[in-house]
Each structure stands twice: as C-alpha cells, then as structure tokens.
Design an enzyme around this catalytic site. Structure first.
Site, PDB file in Angstrom:
ATOM      1  N   GLY A  75       0.909  -1.226   0.107  1.00  6.74           N
ATOM      2  CA  GLY A  75      -0.130   0.061  -0.198  1.00  6.74           C
ATOM      3  C   GLY A  75       0.929   1.285  -0.020  1.00  6.74           C
ATOM      4  O   GLY A  75       1.907   1.362  -0.683  1.00  6.74           O
ATOM      5  N   ILE A  76       0.438   2.155   0.745  1.00 12.31           N
ATOM      6  CA  ILE A  76       1.124   3.505   0.894  1.00 12.31           C
ATOM      7  C   ILE A  76       1.332   3.849   2.218  1.00 12.31           C
ATOM      8  O   ILE A  76       0.414   3.349   3.084  1.00 12.31           O
ATOM      9  CB  ILE A  76       0.346   4.594  -0.131  1.00 12.31           C
ATOM     10  CG1 ILE A  76      -1.033   4.642   0.059  1.00 12.31           C
ATOM     11  CG2 ILE A  76       0.675   4.420  -1.421  1.00 12.31           C
ATOM     12  CD1 ILE A  76      -1.825   5.707  -0.076  1.00 12.31           C
ATOM     13  N   GLY A  77       2.077   4.858   2.316  1.00 10.32           N
ATOM     14  CA  GLY A  77       2.517   5.376   3.881  1.00 10.32           C
ATOM     15  C   GLY A  77       3.724   4.646   4.233  1.00 10.32           C
ATOM     16  O   GLY A  77       4.660   4.148   3.669  1.00 10.32           O
ATOM     17  N   ILE A 136       4.422   2.501   6.524  1.00 11.07           N
ATOM     18  CA  ILE A 136       4.905   0.887   6.673  1.00 11.07           C
ATOM     19  C   ILE A 136       5.415   0.334   5.344  1.00 11.07           C
ATOM     20  O   ILE A 136       6.378  -0.217   5.318  1.00 11.07           O
ATOM     21  CB  ILE A 136       3.729   0.058   7.291  1.00 11.07           C
ATOM     22  CG1 ILE A 136       3.697   0.756   8.826  1.00 11.07           C
ATOM     23  CG2 ILE A 136       4.115  -1.172   7.229  1.00 11.07           C
ATOM     24  CD1 ILE A 136       2.474   0.009   9.593  1.00 11.07           C
ATOM     25  N   GLU A 161      -2.516  -2.267  -6.254  1.00  9.71           N
ATOM     26  CA  GLU A 161      -3.766  -1.427  -6.588  1.00  9.71           C
ATOM     27  C   GLU A 161      -3.056  -0.211  -6.717  1.00  9.71           C
ATOM     28  O   GLU A 161      -3.402   0.694  -7.801  1.00  9.71           O
ATOM     29  CB  GLU A 161      -4.740  -1.366  -5.655  1.00  9.71           C
ATOM     30  CG  GLU A 161      -4.331  -0.852  -4.140  1.00  9.71           C
ATOM     31  CD  GLU A 161      -5.808  -1.145  -3.372  1.00  9.71           C
ATOM     32  OE1 GLU A 161      -5.953  -2.117  -2.941  1.00  9.71           O
ATOM     33  OE2 GLU A 161      -6.218   0.196  -2.537  1.00  9.71           O
ATOM     34  N   GLY A 164      -8.530  -1.872  -1.087  1.00 10.07           N
ATOM     35  CA  GLY A 164      -8.327  -3.157  -1.605  1.00 10.07           C
ATOM     36  C   GLY A 164      -7.886  -4.315  -0.862  1.00 10.07           C
ATOM     37  O   GLY A 164      -7.412  -5.245  -1.008  1.00 10.07           O
TER      38      GLY A 164
END
Ligand code: COA
Length: 473
Positions: free
Chosen positions: A214-216, A218, A237, A335
């Site tokens: 994902g994003i961010g 972590i 995604e 997602g």
C-alpha cells in the site's frame, strides 16, 4: 475528420464544459493524483448555478469544497474513501459515504450509483490521437465508457502510461486544457517503529515473491528492508514513491511473475513526481482498471503473492478493523480484502496485516480484547494470515481461538500485555502463558513499565513547554 480536428472541435473552457451538468446529476470524478481540479474549481466558483448535484469520488487529496455549508442544496459529495478533508463531514452526515471492495467499485458506480457525467484528467493526445489516464486508471477510465457526458482536463503533467490506460479523442464530449502539477503524495520520514515493522515483514518475504504494497510509512519501511532480496514482482492496486528505487535497481524486476511476466501492474500511482516520472512512457509498468488489478482471481494468478496492508485495531480473535474508529469513518476498505483473498488463493501466497502495536502516541493498544463499539470489521478473522507489529509476527491461519489470542498477545506492546492476559483468562478460563513463558514475558513487561513512566514524564514536559511557549508569544 482527422483526430486533431476532432480534438480541436471539442476544445472548450471549463466554464463552457460544465454547462453540460444538469440539476440532479450524478458526476463521477477521477481520484487522488488524477482528480480534475481545474474543472472542479469552475464548478465551485459557479456553485449557485447548480441544484442537487452529487459529486462521486473515491479518495481526494484536495480540500473537499463540496462539504462547505454554502454548498447545501447545490452540491453533495458521495465519497468511497474518507480523507482528511471530508472525514468530519461524513461523521456529521454532511457528506455521503459508500462502502465497497475496490475491485467492485467500477460495477458499483456504473450499475448502482449510475452517474450521467464523468470528469477525468488525461495526458495530451499522442501522435495517434490517444490520451492517457496516466496515474489514475482504476475506476476512472471505465466511467468514460458509459457516462453520457465525458469531460477531460488535459494536463501536460499527467504521465503517459501503458496497459489499459488510453482512449481516443473521439470518445470524449469536451476537452479543457489546464496544465498544473498533479497533487503529490510526499513520503514521510520513516519512524523507528515503522523500521522494525518493515524488518519483521521483510523476514516473511522471499526472493521471487510478487508483492502488493500500500502507501504510507509502513510500505516505505518495508521497501527500505528489501535490498538483500532478488527477483521480486509487483502487482498492486496503488504504490507510492517507495518502490521506485527498488524498480530502478532491479530488485523488483518482475522476472518470476507468473502473470504479466516482466511487467509491474498497478491500478493507480500515488506518489510524487519521482513516481510519475518513472511510470511516464515506461512499457514495463502497466496501469489497468481496478476490476482487473484487484480481482482476487487475477491476483491469485501470481504465484507467491504477498499482500501487505495496515489496520487500526485487531481483536484477540483476529478480526481486523482498518477503516473505522468507533462510529467514525476513517478511510475505507480499499483493496485490503481483495488482496488478502487474492494472496490466500495464490500458490505459495501469504497475506500480512502490519501495524504499530499502539496508537495515539503509545497511549492505546491496537490489539484489544474487543473491537471498539461502532467499528466495522474490515477483514474477517477467517481471512487473516500474518499479523505483524514491531514486536514480531503472529500467524493465525489454522490456529484455535486460544492460540490466536496467545499469538496476538505475544506481539502486543509489552505495556498492554498484562491487561490482555487478564482478558484472555476471563474469556478462556485459563492462563495464556505457562510459568516458563511468563518469566520471559515479565522481563520485557517490567522494562516497559519503567519506559512508560519515562515516556509520560517526557510527554508532560514537552506539553508544558508548548503551553509556556504559547503563553510567551
Ligand atoms: N483507535 C483510535 N485511534 C487510532 C487507532 C485506534 N485503534 N489506531 C490508529 N488511530 C489513530 C492514530 O493514532 C492516528 O491518529 P493521530 O494522527 O492523531 O495520531 C490515526 O488514527 C491514523 O492512524 P495511522 O495508523 O497512522 O494511519 P495510517 O495513515 O498509517 O493508515 C490505515 C492506516 C489502516 C487507516 C490505512 O492503511 C487504511 O486506510 N487501510 C485500509 C485500506 C487498505 O488497506 N487499502 C489497501 C492498501 S492501499
């Protein structure tokens, strides 16, 4: 007519294009880096000319002008992923929120919400008359297939991407040329806790795996820990800047991918110009509609698929809450479940939910005996595989209820473990740890009780300093 003549015949100002919007219309707009702010600004400026128009958007990086009090009766926002600028408006009922798995969103918008107008952002046409949806293909491209009116902001800053991300100029109603830098998503500094989580996740990733990140903080911390891996793949995604260095260095090279071999597959790019420059005219990166990218069946065609997502809270049964805090909508499922399920179905696949063990500056535990009242379960317990915090990894599949709870308590922040142990005993009528195990636990817990006192003292000092500084200014 040549494509150039077609394009020029459709070229208008934003003010002219938005005259096509009627009272009661539903207007779907591109999201995140592909939100057509140039045209939206014209709508906001002329808001008094519109009545009962619903703006449908997934996740905005803008300031959600539609939720201002003056918009009442003119515009409402129906969003599919809460963001900073509309979270409060959702909680107070000013803004509508629609919940759906991301891979179903194209269908939900087309067949249930049914917008008449689509407003998107695209690149300038290429020499064959095709514009590109660039960073933002996801649900966005699909809306231009069925909406009666399709308006595009043509922006030279929008990259031209490969995959299913282009459309001919004849398929649009109007073009509005407005060049402006895309809204960027900057990478924040990675904290020590995120680094530890990144390391614990990286330990579960093997050479040749195909990743969804994902994003961010972590995901960026995980990327920072992948430099000793090789032949990784990427099917995600959306991604942020964190993957660019790994792609450029060939750590992610998609060589072992069993679907879309040799190519990165994305639904959207969610970074800064660093990522946008990388995907621009890059045939090794493909952007596709989200009902393909996030379809668990398509995801599972990648062997050794590893999905990594985050959450806000998890209970001792393994129920994951990622998008609500009590009654308040914080984000959306996105997602998460699509990829957890796709990774589970993939041969050799694994899914990881990674989060810091605490929230609110360490004052509350994310691992809790019971989910906060009002919160919605995002990922059901039966889907959960690995849960990772800075204290380690807990594998939950095939575990009994007691084994799950014990594994989760073992990766909770030591400060909160005693409370969780007591709750375990209440629930299962027995101690969670054997005497031997408890000895190890106690050393860590005691050390953390000392640190808690230090932390609280430091916090009090820093708060006092802030109050005194404010008083002096
Ligand atoms: N109770 C109360 N507040 C909590 C909390 C809890 N259990 N857990 C976190 N918070 C607070 C945090 O303290 C923080 O507030 P602050 O900024 O005032 O300190 C805020 O909520 C955000 O938490 P954080 O963990 O920093 O969020 P994030 O930006 O890392 O995002 C998710 C984490 C889970 C919200 C995000 O990953 C998400 O929306 N996931 C669902 C969608 C998804 O997974 N999509 C697929 C991949 S893109």
């Amino acid at each position: 007519m040549t494509w150039k003549e077609i394009y020029e015949s459709k070229l208008v100002t934003a003010e002219e294009a938005i005259k096509a919007i009627r009272a009661g219309d539903k207007v779907v707009t591109g999201f995140a880096c592909g939100e057509p702010f140039g045209i939206e600004r014209a709508l906001v400026e002329h808001y008094e000319d519109y009545k009962d128009v619903q703006i449908v958007n997934m996740l905005t990086l803008g300031d959600s002008p539609w939720v201002q009090p003056k918009m009442k009766g003119h515009f409402t926002l129906n969003c599919l992923f809460a963001s900073q600028s509309n979270r409060k408006a959702i909680s107070t009922g000013v803004c509508e929120f629609t919940t759906s798995h991301f891979y179903e969103i194209p269908d939900v918008i087309k067949n249930y919400i049914r917008p008449r107008v689509s407003i998107v952002m695209v690149s300038p046409p290429d020499e064959h008359g095709y514009v590109s949806f660039g960073t933002t293909v996801d649900y966005t491209r699909g809306t231009t297939d069925y909406c009666e009116v399709v308006i595009a902001q043509v922006n030279k800053y929008m990259p031209r991407t490969f995959g299913n991300s282009i459309k001919h100029v004849r398929d649009f109603t109007y073009f509005v040329e407005i060049d402006e830098p895309l809204p960027g998503v900057k990478s924040l500094e990675i904290s020590d806790t995120e680094m530890k989580i990144g390391k614990n996740c990286a330990d579960l990733i093997h050479d040749g795996d195909c990743l969804q990140l994902g994003i961010g903080g972590i995901p960026n911390a995980i990327c920072a820990q992948l430099w000793d891996k090789k032949d990784l793949g990427l099917h995600s995604e959306l991604v942020g800047d964190g993957v660019v260095d790994l792609l450029e260095a060939g750590i992610i090279n998609n060589k072992k991918k069993t679907a879309n071999n040799g190519r990165t597959v994305l639904g959207a790019a969610f970074g800064s110009s660093k990522l946008n420059d990388y995907i621009n005219n890059n045939p090794a990166v493909e952007l596709h509609p989200i009902d393909y990218v996030n379809n668990p069946i398509e995801i599972a065609k990648n062997d050794n698929m590893v999905s990594i997502n985050s959450c806000l809270q998890i209970d001792l049964l393994g129920q994951v809450v990622s998008d609500t805090v009590g009654l308040n909508q914080f984000s959306a499922v996105g997602g998460q479940v699509d990829f957890v399920r796709g990774a589970t179905m993939s041969k050799g696949g694994r899914s990881i939910i990674a989060m810091p063990s605490t929230a609110k500056k360490g004052l509350i535990s994310r691992i809790v005996p019971l989910i906060t009242e009002g919160s919605a379960v995002t990922t059901p317990r039966n889907d959960v595989n690995y849960v990772v915090t800075e204290y380690g990894a807990a594998q939950l599949k095939g575990k009994t209820l007691k084994e799950r709870a014990k594994a989760l308590i073992s990766i909770a922040h030591p400060r909160f473990r005693p409370h969780l142990m007591l709750e375990y005993k209440k629930r299962f009528n027995e101690d969670v740890f054997t005497k031997e195990e408890l000895k190890d636990q106690m050393a860590e817990i005691k050390e953390n009780i000392e640190n808690t006192v230090d932390d609280l003292r430091d916090k009090l000092r820093s708060d006092l300093k802030k109050i005194l500084a404010a008083d002096n200014s």
